[in-house]
Design an enzyme around this catalytic site. Sequence first.
Site, short mmCIF file in Angstrom:
data_model
loop_
_atom_site.label_atom_id
_atom_site.label_comp_id
_atom_site.label_asym_id
_atom_site.label_seq_id
_atom_site.Cartn_x
_atom_site.Cartn_y
_atom_site.Cartn_z
N LYS A 1 0.84 -1.20 0.00
CA LYS A 1 0.00 0.00 0.00
C LYS A 1 0.88 1.25 0.00
CE LYS A 1 -4.05 -1.96 0.07
NZ LYS A 1 -3.55 -3.21 -0.51
N ASP A 2 0.32 2.31 -0.53
CA ASP A 2 1.05 3.55 -0.73
C ASP A 2 1.55 4.14 0.59
OD1 ASP A 2 0.22 4.33 -3.77
OD2 ASP A 2 -1.41 3.33 -2.71
N LYS A 3 2.73 4.73 0.53
CA LYS A 3 3.30 5.41 1.69
C LYS A 3 2.66 6.78 1.89
CE LYS A 3 7.71 6.84 3.74
NZ LYS A 3 9.19 6.69 3.67
#
Length: 381
Positions: free
Chosen positions: A80-82
């Site tokens: 998942k995106d930071k």
Amino acid sequence: MNLNFMPLLHAYNHASIDFHFNSSARDFCVHEVPLYEFSNTGEHAVIQVRKSGLSTLEMLQIFSQILGVRIAELGYAGLKDKNALTTQFISLPKKYAPLLEKNTSNFQEKNLKILSLNYHHNKIKLGHLKGNRFFMRFKKMTPLNAQKTKQVLEQIAQFGMPNYFGSQRFGKFNDNHQEGLKILQNQTKFAHQKLNAFLISSYQSYLFNALLSKRLEISKIISAFSVKENLEFFKQKNLSVDSDTLKTLKNQAHPFKILEGDVMCHYPYGKFFDALELEKEGERFLKKEVAPTGLLDGKKALYAKNLSLEIEKEFQHNLLSSHAKTLGSRRFFWVFVENVTSQYVKEKAQFELGFYLPKGSYASALLKEIKHEKGENNDEF
């Protein structure tokens, strides 16, 4: 083939829409939808975790440090995106469950919050997700551009969008695919096998994107020009197609044309099959029952046939098809965006967008299709 990044064609023909989007926890949210329901029994604790400002791998490292669990014992379905507020499901051995509540404050200090606890009989593995729900907030949006955006979203909700790989596959400098080709050519190699495999997959992704863009170009030409003009175009490209087939293709209502020999797949998952009855498959595609797939070349890849194969050949590579560890597969050329909701907040000049995408599809592909901005390869999510 030129390995420099080339502009990828859009599906729709609207002018560029000007607004600002910042990939941040406030303006970008991602919520994982699990592949299956958890049984509430079993040897694996399953927690839903909300994180902010952390990558998935950084989050796993924190769990390992606080709980004393080995990273190899932790299961997750995807990265998942930071630069977003995200939720996802993590599995860990049941014996660590009592430590979760005791360390609530320690997790909060690291921008982590456990939202729920369940149990299941197996560890979560990569790919064990159905898809993701997204929220995006666009800023500096004028009323006119908000109206244009809504019109584009109506088209996307009706027909879907190209399933391009996002630029995170290609690295900060958009050169991962070049490194992948060098590995295949035995010009370079890294100590970590997973890195080598990822870079090779980046090269596969580059070829897929290029093939998808080429297919969009052909679809647009079929729609825009007469049968006679199309016959001349295909003749110049040394592609075999007759006038009756072109009439059938022009009659397909979907903007992305199904070609003879396309490898189709039941949507959102199912068996592969060849497109032989173009009128029938075009109608099923329009109804979102099936979708065409593109090549991720490899040793055991399934190839297209007939006209579709003639086009696909340009994007095949013998180093991929002969590489022992690169098996190859197919990926949907096209995906359908579900549960699209939007709201324009005029007093703040902000546009709020919610939607669902199946696993493996990128929110950046939707942003690219809405914005129609040149040089979209700089997106980071």
